[in-house]
Design an enzyme around this catalytic site. Structure first.
Site, PDB file in Angstrom:
ATOM      1  N   HIS A  87      78.789   7.580  95.770  1.00 27.27           N
ATOM      2  CA  HIS A  87      77.335   7.677  95.969  1.00 27.27           C
ATOM      3  C   HIS A  87      76.940   7.138  97.347  1.00 27.27           C
ATOM      4  O   HIS A  87      77.687   6.399  97.996  1.00 27.27           O
ATOM      5  CB  HIS A  87      76.593   6.906  94.885  1.00 27.27           C
ATOM      6  CG  HIS A  87      76.895   5.438  94.911  1.00 27.27           C
ATOM      7  ND1 HIS A  87      76.337   4.566  95.812  1.00 27.27           N
ATOM      8  CD2 HIS A  87      77.729   4.696  94.150  1.00 27.27           C
ATOM      9  CE1 HIS A  87      76.793   3.346  95.614  1.00 27.27           C
ATOM     10  NE2 HIS A  87      77.652   3.398  94.609  1.00 27.27           N
ATOM     11  N   GLU A 115      80.534   2.211  87.078  1.00 28.84           N
ATOM     12  CA  GLU A 115      81.228   1.169  87.822  1.00 28.84           C
ATOM     13  C   GLU A 115      81.595   0.015  86.896  1.00 28.84           C
ATOM     14  O   GLU A 115      81.073  -0.119  85.778  1.00 28.84           O
ATOM     15  CB  GLU A 115      80.335   0.683  88.983  1.00 28.84           C
ATOM     16  CG  GLU A 115      80.945  -0.390  89.879  1.00 28.84           C
ATOM     17  CD  GLU A 115      82.274   0.025  90.497  1.00 28.84           C
ATOM     18  OE1 GLU A 115      83.282   0.077  89.760  1.00 28.84           O
ATOM     19  OE2 GLU A 115      82.310   0.279  91.706  1.00 28.84           O
TER      20      GLU A 115
END
Length: 410
Positions: free
Chosen positions: A215, A290
Site C-alpha cells: 500500500h 498486517e
C-alpha cells in the site's frame, strides 16, 4: 499426406479489450515430437471482436506452420470453442465477419492436413501472453517482435518485516543491532519442502501470478513506526499519489485480471484506486492483514527497545515470540499468509492477480516462494507502493519475477 510428413502443433489465441475494442492475436508453432517452439507470431489488429482476433491468430499460426513445412500435418490447439467447432465443421458459421476468415484458414493447408482440439484457457497461456504483449506494445506505440517481448509482472502468481507497515525495523534490517538475529515468519509444512525449480522440467502449464503491491504511505510510514493490524491509518497525500502512479502503470500493462486486498483502510484505498483504473472490483482477503504488533503499535523501534527490551530481544530471536501485550508472532502470520496464498491460487488458477497488502505478508510470500529461512525477512526492504511478483505452477513450484520495483513512482 505421406506417412513421413512432419507433425506440427499450432497454438493460437486472440483478445479484445472491449469486445469490440483494441484487439490482438498471438500464435506459436511447436514441433509435435519435441515440444520445441519453432515460431511465434503476434500482432495488434486495431478495433475488433474477440472472435475476429481468435481467427486472425489461427490464420497467423497456420501460415507460420506452412512456412516451416508445407507438407506438414497440423494439430491446432485453441481455447475458443467457437473457432474449434466451426473449423471442425460441427457448427455453422453464421456471422458475416467469420466466414471469410474461416475460408482463408482452410486454404492454407490441403484438406485433411489440419485437425482441431479445444483446450482449457489455462493450457493456452503462451499464445494468450503473446496476444497481450502485442496489444501492450501497440498501446505504447511500439511494434511486437519475437524475442523482444516484455516480461510479465507476473507477465502471468502471488513478506514480513519487523516493522510492519511502515517497514520500520524491516528497513533497518541489516543494521548492526539486527545482524545475526532470527525471527521473522515461521515455517510451515509447505515452506520446509523445496519445490522443483520452475522452468526446469516438463511443461507446467500457465502460472498463477501474484503481482504484490504494498500500500501507499500513511502518516506513520516516513516515521518508521510499527503499524500493524491494531491500527488503521488512511493514506497520506503522498500515499494517494503513489497509489495513482501504481494504477496508471498497471493499467498501461493491462495484464491484471483480478484484485485482492487486505481489509486495512490503507490497502483498500490503494486497491480501490488501482481497481478503478482497471475496471475491476477488489475482493477482500482477511488473512492478508498486517501483523498485530500489540502494545508496540505506533512506536518506533527505539521506543520499543527502551520500553520493552526483553520482549523485543525474544521477538528478534524467535519467529514464535509475540510482541508485548498479546501481539501476533511472525510464525502465525506466515501460517495465515500461506493459507491465503493457497486460497487465491485455487480461486484464480492461471490468472494474474494484483494482491494489495503489507510488509509482513508480502515478504512472507516472497520468502516462502524462495524457500528461504525465516531470518531472510530481515534482509529484504519493501518500499511503500512497490511492486513484486511471484508465479505459481500446478506442481507447487514458484518463480520469483520481480521484487521491490519502484520505477513507476519515479
Amino acid at each position: 499426406m505421406s506417412a513421413g510428413s512432419r507433425r506440427l502443433i499450432v497454438e493460437a489465441d486472440g483478445g479484445s479489450r472491449g469486445n469490440p475494442g483494441p484487439a490482438g492475436y498471438g500464435a506459436l508453432v511447436l514441433d509435435a515430437a519435441s515440444g520445441e517452439v519453432l515460431a511465434e507470431r503476434a500482432e495488434a489488429i486495431g478495433r475488433a471482436t474477440n472472435n475476429v482476433a481468435e481467427y486472425r491468430g489461427l490464420i497467423a499460426g497456420l501460415r507460420a506452420a506452412r512456412e516451416l513445412a508445407p507438407d506438414a500435418t497440423v494439430r491446432v490447439r485453441m481455447d475458443s470453442k467457437l473457432v474449434v467447432e466451426q473449423m471442425s465443421g460441427r457448427w455453422k458459421i453464421k456471422h458475416p465477419d467469420m466466414r471469410p476468415l474461416a475460408a482463408e484458414a482452410r486454404e492454407i493447408f490441403p484438406p485433411g492436413a489440419v485437425r482441431y482440439e479445444w483446450i482449457p484457457r489455462a493450457e493456452n497461456g503462451h499464445a494468450d501472453r503473446l496476444a497481450n504483449e502485442a496489444m501492450d506494445a501497440a498501446k505504447r506505440g511500439e511494434s511486437w517482435s519475437p524475442g523482444n517481448s516484455t516480461a510479465q509482472l507476473a507477465a502471468p502468481a502471488r513478506s514480513a518485516g519487523p516493522a510492519g507497515d511502515p517497514a520500520e525495523p524491516a528497513e533497518a534490517a541489516g543494521s548492526d543491532e539486527r545482524a545475526g538475529t532470527a525471527g521473522a515468519t515461521g515455517t510451515t509444512e509447505a515452506s520446509t519442502t523445496a519445490p522443483p525449480a520452475a522452468g526446469w522440467g516438463a511443461d507446467q502449464g500457465t502460472a498463477t501470478t501474484f503481482v504484490l503491491l504494498r500500500h501507499g504511505e500513511t502518516a506513520l510510514t516516513p516515521q518508521k513506526r510499527f503499524s500493524g493490524s491494531g491500527a488503521d491509518p488512511e493514506l497520506s497525500e503522498a500515499g494517494r499519489r503513489q497509489a495513482a502512479a501504481a494504477a496508471a502503470h498497471l493499467a498501461a500493462r493491462g495484464t491484471v485480471q483480478a484484485v485482492v486486498t487486505s481489509p486495512a483502510l490503507r490497502c483498500r484505498q490503494t486497491a480501490g484506486t488501482v481497481a478503478d483504473a482497471l475496471g475491476l472490483k477488489p475482493r477482500i482477503e482477511d488473512d492478508l492483514r498486517e501483523t498485530d504488533f500489540g502494545a508496540w503499535e505506533g512506536l518506533s523501534f527505539a521506543e520499543v527497545r527502551e520500553r520493552h527490551p526483553e520482549d523485543l530481544a525474544a521477538w528478534l530471536r524467535s519467529p514464535k515470540a509475540e510482541p508485548t501485550g498479546g501481539g501476533e508472532s511472525f510464525a502465525a502470520v506466515s501460517r495465515r499468509t500461506a493459507v491465503a496464498r493457497d486460497r487465491m491460487i485455487a480461486r484464480f488458477a492461471g490468472r494474474t492477480v494484483l494482491v494489495v497488502s503489507h510488509v509482513t505478508p508480502i515478504k512472507s510470500l516472497v520468502r516462502l516462494a524462495l524457500g528461504a529461512p525465516p531470518d531472510a525477512l530481515f534482509r529484504m526492504e519493501l518500499s511503500a507502493a512497490s511492486l513484486s511478483a511471484v508465479a505459481y505452477y500446478a506442481d507447487g513450484a514458484a518463480s520469483m519475477r520481480l521484487f521491490n520495483d519502484t520505477a513507476h513512482l519515479r
